[in-house]
Write an enzyme that holds these catalytic residues in place. Structure first.
Site, PDB file in Angstrom:
ATOM      1  CG  ASP A 208      -1.927   1.131   1.166  1.00 27.60           C
ATOM      2  OD1 ASP A 208      -2.931   0.989   0.464  1.00 27.60           O
ATOM      3  OD2 ASP A 208      -1.700   2.156   1.841  1.00 27.60           O
ATOM      4  CD  GLU A 252      -4.527   3.965  -1.782  1.00 22.28           C
ATOM      5  OE1 GLU A 252      -4.817   4.250  -0.614  1.00 22.28           O
ATOM      6  OE2 GLU A 252      -5.342   4.067  -2.722  1.00 22.28           O
TER       7      GLU A 252
END
Length: 338
Positions: A208, A252
């Site tokens: 992440d 993301e």
């Protein structure tokens, strides 16, 4: 190409080449009475010019003529793409076997000896025209078949290219050009089953981008897209084995599947990924970790077994990622599924 079978009213055209008027007259009478068109000629060169300008369906060609004999005329006709397929029937009072052999050797289709027998002329002409027409039809069918084959091959190639493009669209993430979530799910299912069967360790890394929302807020979404592309490329460059998969997991988040990889090796790979993104030195002034874009990573590993599920693997990696974020981000954390 002979046309009389395609057009019912068409009269096959025969070119009669002989330097003796009586022979020409007799042949013309015979042929016209059978419904053929007749064109007459008494010289070899004139016959060649007529055959080129208005090709007949058959040529009756005398061998013994002044200036240019029938053998030479036939050789020229057979060497010309415009006239080479027109059947040539030789006419001659010569009965020597060598003359007949020569006639067939240079491309003649038949041989009629003089004096003519009406019935023989009619039968041989009809036979040659039928044979010529059948050859022409066969050639036309072959050409059509070749065209159909080429058209089908072109269509198949186009379809293959389209399928490849559709497959690419179906399996690749449009932004980062790495595997998408659909491809990830299929690959994981496949490797999970294979791992159960072959009893090898299967590792999973969930990545992440730290404080990516703040990055977007600061630089805008266009810059955010460029950032994600760079991060995806860095992860892909770090994963060297063809058997592994890098995918965009969502937003993301990125996922890495590592078949045949034990826990300690998976953690090492995760650390290499973290450092690779760090080395990009993508400025991130809003990050609460460092001034550059960084990754938090959750790692887990297991030998697939019936008492576990793929969902447990994903949930364990997600918990490990949560621990990495809670522990300060910009780090890789391993968590066991047990």
């Amino acid at each position: 190409m002979c046309r009389f079978k395609q057009l019912p009213d068409y009269q096959p055209k025969i070119l009669v080449v002989d330097d003796r008027p009586d022979n020409v007259e007799l042949l013309s009478v015979i042929l016209i009475s059978q419904g053929y068109q007749v064109e007459e000629c008494d010289r070899g060169m004139s016959a060649i010019e007529l055959a080129r300008s208005n090709p007949p369906d058959l040529i009756l060609l005398d061998i013994s003529m002044p200036e240019m004999d029938g053998f030479e005329v036939c050789q020229i006709l057979k060497g010309d793409i415009l006239t080479q397929e027109i059947p040539v029937v030789f006419l001659s009072a010569l009965k020597d076997i060598d003359d007949k052999t020569q006639a067939f050797k240079i491309g003649g289709s038949d041989y009629i000896t003089k004096p003519f027998q009406i019935a023989e002329v009619v039968v041989r002409v009809e036979s040659q025209l039928k044979h010529y027409n059948l050859q022409a039809e066969l050639k036309a069918k072959n050409i059509k078949l070749e065209q159909e084959i080429k058209a089908r091959q072109a269509a198949e190639a186009k379809l293959l290219k389209l399928n490849q493009k559709l497959n690419t669209l179906a399996t690749l993430d449009g932004l980062t050009n790495i595997a998408n979530r659909f491809c990830f799910e299929n690959f994981l299912a496949q490797e999970w089953l294979r791992g159960k069967r072959e009893k090898f360790p299967l590792s999973f890394i969930l990545c992440d981008v730290d404080y990516f929302k703040l990055y977007n807020d600061y630089f805008g979404h266009q810059a955010g897209d460029i950032c994600l592309k760079s991060v995806a490329q860095a992860i892909s460059d770090t994963i060297q084995r063809p058997a592994d998969l890098v995918a965009r997991y969502g937003g993301e988040e990125f996922a890495v599947i590592l078949p045949h990889t034990p826990a300690e090796n998976a953690l090492q790979v995760a650390e290499k990924i973290r450092l690779a993104v760090q080395d990009l030195c993508i400025l991130h002034p809003s990050s609460l970790v460092r001034n550059y874009v960084s990754l938090s990573l959750g790692v887990t590993s297991i030998i697939p077994d019936s008492k576990y599920s793929r969902n447990q693997l994903l949930m364990t990696a997600d918990k490990a990622l949560y621990q990495a974020k809670k522990g300060g981000r910009d780090r890789a954390v391993f968590r066991s599924i047990f």
